[in-house]
Design an enzyme around this catalytic site. Structure first.
Site, PDB file in Angstrom:
ATOM      1  N   SER A   6      82.004 -12.682 -49.953  1.00 29.50           N
ATOM      2  CA  SER A   6      81.206 -11.193 -50.683  1.00 29.50           C
ATOM      3  C   SER A   6      82.102 -10.092 -50.608  1.00 29.50           C
ATOM      4  O   SER A   6      81.629  -9.257 -50.540  1.00 29.50           O
ATOM      5  CB  SER A   6      80.785 -11.254 -48.871  1.00 29.50           C
ATOM      6  OG  SER A   6      81.682 -11.226 -47.748  1.00 29.50           O
ATOM      7  N   GLY A   7      83.489 -10.369 -50.450  1.00 27.93           N
ATOM      8  CA  GLY A   7      84.390  -8.798 -50.730  1.00 27.93           C
ATOM      9  C   GLY A   7      84.555  -8.252 -51.556  1.00 27.93           C
ATOM     10  O   GLY A   7      83.811  -8.715 -53.059  1.00 27.93           O
ATOM     11  N   CYS A  35      98.421  -4.275 -54.144  1.00 30.12           N
ATOM     12  CA  CYS A  35      98.040  -3.603 -55.357  1.00 30.12           C
ATOM     13  C   CYS A  35      99.172  -2.653 -55.581  1.00 30.12           C
ATOM     14  O   CYS A  35      99.851  -2.499 -56.727  1.00 30.12           O
ATOM     15  CB  CYS A  35      96.282  -3.211 -55.741  1.00 30.12           C
ATOM     16  SG  CYS A  35      96.216  -1.944 -53.962  1.00 30.12           S
ATOM     17  N   ASN A  43      93.410  -1.810 -59.788  1.00 28.04           N
ATOM     18  CA  ASN A  43      93.313  -2.403 -58.281  1.00 28.04           C
ATOM     19  C   ASN A  43      92.849  -3.841 -57.960  1.00 28.04           C
ATOM     20  O   ASN A  43      93.288  -5.073 -57.196  1.00 28.04           O
ATOM     21  CB  ASN A  43      93.338  -1.410 -56.881  1.00 28.04           C
ATOM     22  CG  ASN A  43      91.914  -1.028 -56.808  1.00 28.04           C
ATOM     23  OD1 ASN A  43      91.329   0.214 -57.718  1.00 28.04           O
ATOM     24  ND2 ASN A  43      91.417  -1.436 -55.799  1.00 28.04           N
TER      25      ASN A  43
HETATM   26  N1  LIG Z   1      90.509  -4.479 -52.346  1.00 25.14           N
HETATM   27  C1  LIG Z   1      91.756  -3.753 -53.209  1.00 25.14           C
HETATM   28  O1  LIG Z   1      92.229  -3.673 -53.868  1.00 25.14           O
HETATM   29  C2  LIG Z   1      92.716  -5.373 -52.754  1.00 25.14           C
HETATM   30  C3  LIG Z   1      93.642  -5.884 -53.412  1.00 25.14           C
HETATM   31  C4  LIG Z   1      94.921  -5.959 -53.566  1.00 25.14           C
HETATM   32  C5  LIG Z   1      94.957  -7.166 -52.200  1.00 25.14           C
HETATM   33  N2  LIG Z   1      93.844  -6.951 -51.133  1.00 25.14           N
HETATM   34  C6  LIG Z   1      93.465  -7.756 -50.451  1.00 25.14           C
HETATM   35  O2  LIG Z   1      92.422  -8.992 -50.387  1.00 25.14           O
HETATM   36  C7  LIG Z   1      91.939  -8.919 -49.027  1.00 25.14           C
HETATM   37  C8  LIG Z   1      90.493  -8.811 -49.521  1.00 25.14           C
HETATM   38  O3  LIG Z   1      90.011  -7.879 -49.740  1.00 25.14           O
HETATM   39  P1  LIG Z   1      88.789  -6.959 -50.319  1.00 25.14           P
HETATM   40  O4  LIG Z   1      88.981  -5.720 -50.442  1.00 25.14           O
HETATM   41  O5  LIG Z   1      88.136  -7.831 -51.060  1.00 25.14           O
HETATM   42  O6  LIG Z   1      88.529  -6.243 -48.598  1.00 25.14           O
HETATM   43  P2  LIG Z   1      86.293  -7.242 -48.385  1.00 25.14           P
HETATM   44  O7  LIG Z   1      85.584  -6.239 -49.432  1.00 25.14           O
HETATM   45  O8  LIG Z   1      86.444  -6.108 -46.928  1.00 25.14           O
HETATM   46  O9  LIG Z   1      86.050  -8.756 -48.109  1.00 25.14           O
HETATM   47  C9  LIG Z   1      86.429  -9.311 -46.928  1.00 25.14           C
HETATM   48  C10 LIG Z   1      86.302 -10.460 -46.877  1.00 25.14           C
HETATM   49  O10 LIG Z   1      86.856 -11.271 -46.079  1.00 25.14           O
HETATM   50  C11 LIG Z   1      85.919 -11.784 -45.412  1.00 25.14           C
HETATM   51  N3  LIG Z   1      86.144 -12.791 -43.954  1.00 25.14           N
HETATM   52  C12 LIG Z   1      86.547 -11.236 -43.356  1.00 25.14           C
HETATM   53  N4  LIG Z   1      86.819 -12.577 -41.920  1.00 25.14           N
HETATM   54  C13 LIG Z   1      87.066 -13.299 -42.289  1.00 25.14           C
HETATM   55  C14 LIG Z   1      86.824 -14.756 -41.925  1.00 25.14           C
HETATM   56  N5  LIG Z   1      87.198 -14.890 -40.225  1.00 25.14           N
HETATM   57  N6  LIG Z   1      86.852 -16.186 -41.746  1.00 25.14           N
HETATM   58  C15 LIG Z   1      86.246 -16.028 -43.103  1.00 25.14           C
HETATM   59  N7  LIG Z   1      86.700 -14.989 -44.588  1.00 25.14           N
HETATM   60  C16 LIG Z   1      85.996 -13.955 -42.978  1.00 25.14           C
HETATM   61  C17 LIG Z   1      84.326 -11.436 -46.115  1.00 25.14           C
HETATM   62  O11 LIG Z   1      83.497 -12.769 -45.795  1.00 25.14           O
HETATM   63  P3  LIG Z   1      82.266 -12.239 -44.904  1.00 25.14           P
HETATM   64  O12 LIG Z   1      81.881 -10.804 -44.369  1.00 25.14           O
HETATM   65  O13 LIG Z   1      81.493 -13.070 -44.930  1.00 25.14           O
HETATM   66  O14 LIG Z   1      83.126 -12.032 -42.788  1.00 25.14           O
HETATM   67  C18 LIG Z   1      85.285 -10.171 -47.157  1.00 25.14           C
HETATM   68  O15 LIG Z   1      84.324 -11.874 -47.999  1.00 25.14           O
HETATM   69  C19 LIG Z   1      92.417  -8.296 -48.409  1.00 25.14           C
HETATM   70  O16 LIG Z   1      93.449  -8.840 -48.000  1.00 25.14           O
HETATM   71  C20 LIG Z   1      93.372  -7.148 -48.837  1.00 25.14           C
HETATM   72  O17 LIG Z   1      94.613  -6.582 -48.430  1.00 25.14           O
HETATM   73  C21 LIG Z   1      92.632  -5.907 -51.717  1.00 25.14           C
END
Ligand SMILES: NC(=O)c1ccc[n+]([C@@H]2O[C@H](COP(=O)([O-])OP(=O)(O)OC[C@H]3O[C@@H](n4cnc5c(N)ncnc54)[C@H](OP(=O)(O)O)[C@@H]3O)[C@@H](O)[C@H]2O)c1
Length: 351
Positions: free
Chosen positions: A10-11, A149, A318
């Protein structure tokens, strides 16, 4: 077909993974994981993804091992740490997008990820690094930790100096600017539209953990050295894309032509790193706008004799080269596919 699962479906990064995997000729999406959106279809979670996969978000259990060949963890670091521990020897390949396993030096890990208990034995089994620099280690690797990123942009910008030219860098000062999608979907006051729109917000004026990650990796990768690497990070108004400006001070004698040649040589054959001259096109590059939606990282190196410095600029999306695209790129290498499979899209512009 290689069966792929996405946890964190969903993220923001998870949505990008779904977008890329569903267009990939060799990957088949067979599992979607999450915690608070169980039962939802991708089309209900992501307005851009009207795909009918017959899949809904499910809680992650060990049963996932029978459903996937590769599991992408697009989850917060503490969640990734716990899932990796649970699934490491059950799933053939795990690609973690979080910071849980990025920093090798235990003291550094504890300092920058105090909420993620370090599992030393497991952490040591993860391969870390941008694929352009560690391709051989990725082939067949069961556990892969992706750089952040900012860290991807920074490492790709600095590696030709340290690993390519073998320079000893006295001081590297980094200025990073990123859009709001870099923080995921967490609700923070500073990211609400009234404050984020038009912002140049100094959210990490000192001490950014991606700088620690890059220093840890490049120092271990040997060749040249980096005596000091520090970073200030700003949240700016746009939604996706980031720019890192690295100001490099060294005693080495280098000129513009030599630097340009060294960068071209270093990234020869690296499809996703475009070494660009600052004024080669109508708008100055690198510009995050000019890589949006693509897996490219644009890099420009400039000698500044008056300032006694080298300026290295890196721009990427990113959510693609900084997250989901790079995740697919490493999975391609891991499974022996051509690195660019499913990632050949050109950027969209203007965004
Ligand atoms: N955004 C960026 O530009 C970027 C770039 C590089 C790396 N990252 C890394 O990628 C990861 C995700 O980032 P994002 O930006 O996509 O964050 P996000 O939009 O906040 O999404 C986080 C996801 O994690 C899931 N989640 C949270 N707790 C969970 C649990 N206990 N079990 C299973 N799923 C769980 C959430 O699903 P539910 O809502 O269903 O719990 C949601 O789908 C992070 O570690 C971040 O540091 C992000």
């Amino acid at each position: 077909m290689i069966r792929a699962g996405v946890v964190g479906a969903s993220g923001l990064a998870g949505g990008e993974l779904i977008r890329l995997i569903t267009q990939h000729p060799e990957l088949e999406l067979t599992f979607l994981g999450g915690s608070s959106h169980v039962g939802r279809r991708p089309a209900e979670l992501h307005a851009n993804l009207r795909v009918d996969l017959g899949l809904t978000v499910q809680p992650v259990t060990e049963a996932v091992a029978d459903q996937v060949d590769v599991l992408f963890l697009a989850t917060p670091a503490p969640v990734s740490a716990q899932l990796a521990e649970q699934l490491a020897d059950k799933v053939p390949a795990i690609v973690d997008l979080s910071g849980a396993f990025r920093i090798r030096t235990p003291e550094l890990h504890d300092r920058w990820y105090p909420k993620v208990q370090r599992r030393t034995e497991l952490a040591d089994r993860f391969v870390y690094g941008v694929p352009e620099l560690i391709r051989d280690q990725l082939v067949g690797a069961p556990l892969i930790s992706l750089p952040g990123c900012y860290a991807t942009a920074l490492t790709l910008g600095l590696a030709p100096l340290t690993l390519g030219l073998g320079l000893d860098l006295k001081t590297v000062v980094v200025d990073g600017k990123s859009g709001s999608s870099g923080g995921g979907l967490q609700l923070r006051t500073a990211d609400l539209h009234p404050f984020r729109s038009g912002a140049i917000a100094p959210y990490a004026p000192t001490g950014h953990r991606h700088a620690a990650e890059v220093g840890d990796f490049l120092v271990r990768a040997k060749s040249g050295s980096i005596a000091s690497l520090s970073m200030s990070a700003y949240g700016v108004s746009h939604v996706r894309g980031l720019l890192t400006s690295s100001y490099v001070f060294t005693d080495a004698e280098v000129d513009q032509r030599e630097l340009q040649r060294a960068y071209m040589r270093f990234y020869k054959g690296s499809r996703f790193v475009r070494v660009r001259r600052h004024n080669e096109t109508l708008i100055p590059v690198p510009d995050p706008q000019a890589v949006l939606g693509s897996n490219f990282c644009d890099v420009t190196v400039l000698h500044d004799p008056e300032g006694g410095r080298i300026v290295v600029l890196s721009a990427l999306d990113n959510l693609v080269k900084g997250a989901a695209g790079q995740a697919v790129q490493v999975a391609n290498i891991r499974f022996g596919l051509p690195e660019e499979t499913g990632l050949t899209m050109q950027p969209v512009m203007p965004a």
